[in-house]
Design a protein around this motif. Sequence first.
Motif, PDB file in Angstrom:
ATOM      1  N   ALA A 179     -43.506  33.279  56.050  1.00  0.00           N
ATOM      2  CA  ALA A 179     -43.155  32.156  56.929  1.00  0.00           C
ATOM      3  C   ALA A 179     -42.717  30.948  56.101  1.00  0.00           C
ATOM      4  CB  ALA A 179     -44.345  31.791  57.803  1.00  0.00           C
ATOM      5  N   PHE A 180     -43.445  30.678  55.033  1.00  0.00           N
ATOM      6  CA  PHE A 180     -43.151  29.527  54.183  1.00  0.00           C
ATOM      7  C   PHE A 180     -41.781  29.664  53.523  1.00  0.00           C
ATOM      8  CE2 PHE A 180     -43.511  27.235  50.118  1.00  0.00           C
ATOM      9  CZ  PHE A 180     -43.928  25.987  50.556  1.00  0.00           C
ATOM     10  N   ASN A 184     -38.243  27.552  53.986  1.00  0.00           N
ATOM     11  CA  ASN A 184     -37.488  26.989  52.875  1.00  0.00           C
ATOM     12  C   ASN A 184     -36.027  27.407  52.922  1.00  0.00           C
ATOM     13  OD1 ASN A 184     -39.649  25.611  51.834  1.00  0.00           O
ATOM     14  ND2 ASN A 184     -40.016  27.003  50.120  1.00  0.00           N
ATOM     15  N   ASP A 185     -35.763  28.597  53.436  1.00  0.00           N
ATOM     16  CA  ASP A 185     -34.379  29.044  53.617  1.00  0.00           C
ATOM     17  C   ASP A 185     -33.701  28.272  54.743  1.00  0.00           C
ATOM     18  OD1 ASP A 185     -34.822  30.937  51.654  1.00  0.00           O
ATOM     19  OD2 ASP A 185     -34.917  32.644  53.028  1.00  0.00           O
ATOM     20  N   LEU A 186     -34.451  28.003  55.809  1.00  0.00           N
ATOM     21  CA  LEU A 186     -33.879  27.363  56.991  1.00  0.00           C
ATOM     22  C   LEU A 186     -33.527  25.894  56.749  1.00  0.00           C
ATOM     23  CD1 LEU A 186     -33.169  27.426  60.027  1.00  0.00           C
ATOM     24  CD2 LEU A 186     -35.577  26.917  60.503  1.00  0.00           C
ATOM     25  N   ASP A 187     -34.383  25.167  56.056  1.00  0.00           N
ATOM     26  CA  ASP A 187     -34.187  23.720  55.916  1.00  0.00           C
ATOM     27  C   ASP A 187     -32.820  23.343  55.336  1.00  0.00           C
ATOM     28  OD1 ASP A 187     -36.579  23.081  57.095  1.00  0.00           O
ATOM     29  OD2 ASP A 187     -37.682  22.882  55.224  1.00  0.00           O
ATOM     30  N   PRO A 188     -32.379  23.945  54.216  1.00  0.00           N
ATOM     31  CA  PRO A 188     -31.054  23.574  53.701  1.00  0.00           C
ATOM     32  C   PRO A 188     -29.913  24.013  54.616  1.00  0.00           C
ATOM     33  CG  PRO A 188     -32.033  25.328  52.368  1.00  0.00           C
ATOM     34  CD  PRO A 188     -33.097  24.837  53.278  1.00  0.00           C
ATOM     35  N   LEU A 189     -30.127  25.082  55.391  1.00  0.00           N
ATOM     36  CA  LEU A 189     -29.098  25.498  56.354  1.00  0.00           C
ATOM     37  C   LEU A 189     -28.943  24.455  57.455  1.00  0.00           C
ATOM     38  CD1 LEU A 189     -29.962  29.302  56.725  1.00  0.00           C
ATOM     39  CD2 LEU A 189     -27.986  28.314  55.540  1.00  0.00           C
ATOM     40  N   THR A 195     -51.319  26.080  58.296  1.00  0.00           N
ATOM     41  CA  THR A 195     -50.402  27.212  58.356  1.00  0.00           C
ATOM     42  C   THR A 195     -49.312  26.966  59.388  1.00  0.00           C
ATOM     43  OG1 THR A 195     -52.210  28.698  57.742  1.00  0.00           O
ATOM     44  CG2 THR A 195     -50.241  29.708  58.681  1.00  0.00           C
ATOM     45  N   ASN A 196     -49.705  26.443  60.536  1.00  0.00           N
ATOM     46  CA  ASN A 196     -48.729  26.177  61.596  1.00  0.00           C
ATOM     47  C   ASN A 196     -47.718  25.117  61.179  1.00  0.00           C
ATOM     48  OD1 ASN A 196     -47.937  26.795  64.407  1.00  0.00           O
ATOM     49  ND2 ASN A 196     -48.402  24.642  64.759  1.00  0.00           N
ATOM     50  N   SER A 197     -48.145  24.193  60.332  1.00  0.00           N
ATOM     51  CA  SER A 197     -47.229  23.140  59.881  1.00  0.00           C
ATOM     52  C   SER A 197     -46.078  23.702  59.052  1.00  0.00           C
ATOM     53  CB  SER A 197     -47.990  22.093  59.069  1.00  0.00           C
ATOM     54  OG  SER A 197     -48.402  22.608  57.809  1.00  0.00           O
ATOM     55  N   ILE A 198     -46.249  24.909  58.542  1.00  0.00           N
ATOM     56  CA  ILE A 198     -45.188  25.563  57.783  1.00  0.00           C
ATOM     57  C   ILE A 198     -43.941  25.739  58.641  1.00  0.00           C
ATOM     58  CG2 ILE A 198     -44.512  27.744  56.690  1.00  0.00           C
ATOM     59  CD1 ILE A 198     -47.462  28.053  55.878  1.00  0.00           C
ATOM     60  N   ALA A 199     -44.150  26.035  59.929  1.00  0.00           N
ATOM     61  CA  ALA A 199     -43.030  26.356  60.810  1.00  0.00           C
ATOM     62  C   ALA A 199     -42.405  25.124  61.453  1.00  0.00           C
ATOM     63  CB  ALA A 199     -43.496  27.315  61.908  1.00  0.00           C
ATOM     64  N   ILE A 200     -42.989  23.950  61.237  1.00  0.00           N
ATOM     65  CA  ILE A 200     -42.481  22.738  61.886  1.00  0.00           C
ATOM     66  C   ILE A 200     -41.368  22.122  61.041  1.00  0.00           C
ATOM     67  CG2 ILE A 200     -43.098  20.409  62.638  1.00  0.00           C
ATOM     68  CD1 ILE A 200     -45.902  21.443  63.202  1.00  0.00           C
ATOM     69  N   TRP A 218     -32.463  33.463  65.077  1.00  0.00           N
ATOM     70  CA  TRP A 218     -33.166  34.637  64.541  1.00  0.00           C
ATOM     71  C   TRP A 218     -34.137  34.223  63.438  1.00  0.00           C
ATOM     72  CZ3 TRP A 218     -33.212  36.606  59.545  1.00  0.00           C
ATOM     73  CH2 TRP A 218     -33.813  37.861  59.391  1.00  0.00           C
ATOM     74  N   LEU A 219     -33.699  33.306  62.566  1.00  0.00           N
ATOM     75  CA  LEU A 219     -34.545  32.865  61.466  1.00  0.00           C
ATOM     76  C   LEU A 219     -35.763  32.107  61.999  1.00  0.00           C
ATOM     77  CD1 LEU A 219     -34.545  33.034  58.392  1.00  0.00           C
ATOM     78  CD2 LEU A 219     -33.220  30.906  58.332  1.00  0.00           C
ATOM     79  N   ARG A 220     -35.553  31.262  62.986  1.00  0.00           N
ATOM     80  CA  ARG A 220     -36.681  30.545  63.593  1.00  0.00           C
ATOM     81  C   ARG A 220     -37.681  31.524  64.222  1.00  0.00           C
ATOM     82  NH1 ARG A 220     -36.092  25.066  64.107  1.00  0.00           N
ATOM     83  NH2 ARG A 220     -33.989  24.185  63.953  1.00  0.00           N
TER      84      ARG A 220
END
Length: 333
Positions: free
Chosen positions: A228-229, A233-238, A328-333, A295-297
């Motif tokens: 998840a983490f 990290n992949d999603l943020d720069p996208l 852990t949940n904050s990872i996805a926010i 899909w990534l989310r």
Amino acid sequence: MNESIREIDILLRSHINTHKCWQKLSELSPDIAHAATTTLMLPGKRLRPRLLLLAADGFGICDVTKLLPLALALELVHAFVLIHDDLLDNSPLRRNAPTLSRTADTLFSSAPPRSFNGSDVALIIGDLCYTVALEALTEVEAPPHQTLHAIRLFLDAAQTTAHGALAEIELARLSPEEIDLAQIFDIYRLKTAAYSFALPLQLAALLTDSLETRAAAINRFADYAGLAFQLRNDLDPLLLWQSGGPLPDDIRDNRLTPALLHIWQSAEPQQRHHLFKANHSTLLHLFHSCGTLLWLRERISEFTDNAITAIEPLQLDNRVATDLAALTNSIAI
């Protein structure tokens, strides 16, 4: 949680201000020392020491202050990994600031050292971070056999992370048709889950003589949380790129992340050649038409939920289990 970050920042700053390694560096090269310590103190999640202290509390250690050398070691090892990652990725930025190698190159612009550059400086500083991290391990208030075991856990995690980086290089030698998602996830487990999530919990369990009984539960939680983490990290720069920010390093380097593999597998065959050669607008269109960001989310949410479910077998105190679930949940926010 902000309070725990502040406490770890104070710990790190005290280390930088007092340790002979950084004092000697300041004598040798004040500007490089300033660049190095500024990089170390850039704002961050301080995730690994926070996980250590949280798990130690949940496993029954009443006085977690004796674990501060371990917390420091985890943050220094993380700095070592980030500096080396930036070198491998040729990244210009880290935490919204120039990477150490780029900062050193700027310092050298007025008087370049013959045959050396900023990457050489970053490599040396990264190595110093790892050596002082191992030194910090020797200062933990624990029986000698636990200290030795803790050092071995650190070394195992470092080797696992390196194996993940090498596996990523090997994967880059294959064509997209030869790669499946499970292979990339295995690399993420090696590169991220092992040292970021498993190691802090393993250290806490070691110091409560419960590592053997908790090992399987720790690894299960770490695998899900690490995936998840890393996907986040992949999603943020996208997302930043989508809103007009810089091109993500992975796209620039034609690195097949889960997002790019999803596009490859979802796009029409005649569209696939755009993936590594298209202009930015065409590639953004592919991200949208293939539903890749959604899909990534969904994968981030799935792995986060699995990680939270995996907390119960860790047998933590209820209060700490709730705090770990929130972290852990904050990872996805």
